[in-house]
Design a protein around this motif. Structure first.
Motif, PDB file in Angstrom:
ATOM      1  N   ALA A  30      36.034  27.264  48.361  1.00 31.94           N
ATOM      2  CA  ALA A  30      34.999  27.113  47.149  1.00 31.94           C
ATOM      3  C   ALA A  30      34.953  25.954  46.692  1.00 31.94           C
ATOM      4  N   LEU A  31      35.782  24.892  46.729  1.00 32.48           N
ATOM      5  CA  LEU A  31      35.847  23.442  46.414  1.00 32.48           C
ATOM      6  C   LEU A  31      35.145  23.019  47.738  1.00 32.48           C
ATOM      7  N   VAL A  32      35.664  23.175  48.711  1.00 29.15           N
ATOM      8  CA  VAL A  32      35.154  22.607  49.975  1.00 29.15           C
ATOM      9  C   VAL A  32      33.587  22.933  50.134  1.00 29.15           C
ATOM     10  N   HIS A  33      33.341  23.927  50.011  1.00 27.34           N
ATOM     11  CA  HIS A  33      31.873  24.390  50.160  1.00 27.34           C
ATOM     12  C   HIS A  33      31.171  23.612  49.107  1.00 27.34           C
ATOM     13  N   GLY A  34      31.435  23.500  47.663  1.00 25.01           N
ATOM     14  CA  GLY A  34      30.756  22.835  46.913  1.00 25.01           C
ATOM     15  C   GLY A  34      30.551  21.557  47.186  1.00 25.01           C
ATOM     16  N   ALA A  35      31.678  20.875  47.663  1.00 24.05           N
ATOM     17  CA  ALA A  35      31.676  19.310  48.295  1.00 24.05           C
ATOM     18  C   ALA A  35      30.627  19.235  49.218  1.00 24.05           C
ATOM     19  N   GLY A  36      30.825  20.014  50.265  1.00 26.71           N
ATOM     20  CA  GLY A  36      29.658  20.005  51.334  1.00 26.71           C
ATOM     21  C   GLY A  36      28.296  19.965  50.757  1.00 26.71           C
TER      22      GLY A  36
END
Length: 172
Positions: A30-36
């Motif tokens: 979820a963190l990686v998706h939000g950063a993207g």
């Protein structure tokens, strides 16, 4: 007590991660998706912001801002606005950093306790960077036609400038 203030943000992050884990959410994904998504949004709004900032600095460097201030001085004088505040009033809807620079120049020249210094401070706090906000928020969601948002926001800025000047005159 000081340790608590230092630990607030890490505790919030740990709490969110723990809550997500308990709920069965893949917190890292979820963190990686939000950063993207954040980077995608940044790339979409960056060109209008660069253009806006370039235009502001060109306007200031060309001397057009000072010329326009001199032309509008009689009108603003009738409204109770000192002409020295006109560059601030013209730049604030476009660029917060440019307006802050003009405000700092005014405060440096006239002093923080002067009427002009107080008016500049109150104006900076009671108005918005309209075009920056429109570029960021409407650009982030892909709105092309802003309809009445910009004229309404500019009217609100004008009211904020007038109210700031009148409030400083009334209270100080």
């Amino acid at each position: 007590m000081e340790l608590l203030f230092v630990m607030v943000i890490p505790l919030i992050i740990a709490g969110v991660a723990l809550y997500g884990t308990v709920k069965g959410v893949d917190v890292y994904a979820a963190l990686v998706h939000g950063a993207g998504e954040g980077l995608t949004t940044t790339m979409r709004i960056l060109p209008p912001l660069v253009g806006l900032m370039t235009a502001v600095y060109m306007l200031r460097a060309s001397g057009a801002l000072e010329l326009l201030s001199r032309v509008l001085a009689p009108l603003t004088g009738k409204l109770g606005l000192p002409s020295e505040l006109l560059p601030l009033m013209m730049l604030r809807p476009v660029s917060g950093s440019a307006a802050l620079g003009v405000g700092a120049e005014l405060i440096g020249r006239y002093g923080p306790d002067s009427t002009l210094g107080r008016m500049a401070s109150v104006m900076l706090g009671s108005t918005e960077t309209t075009f920056y906000t429109v570029a960021v928020y409407f650009g982030a969601v892909g709105v092309d036609r802003t309809r009445y948002a910009v004229p309404a926001a500019l009217c609100a800025d004008l009211v904020g400038f007038l109210a700031a000047a009148w409030a400083v005159r009334l209270l100080f």
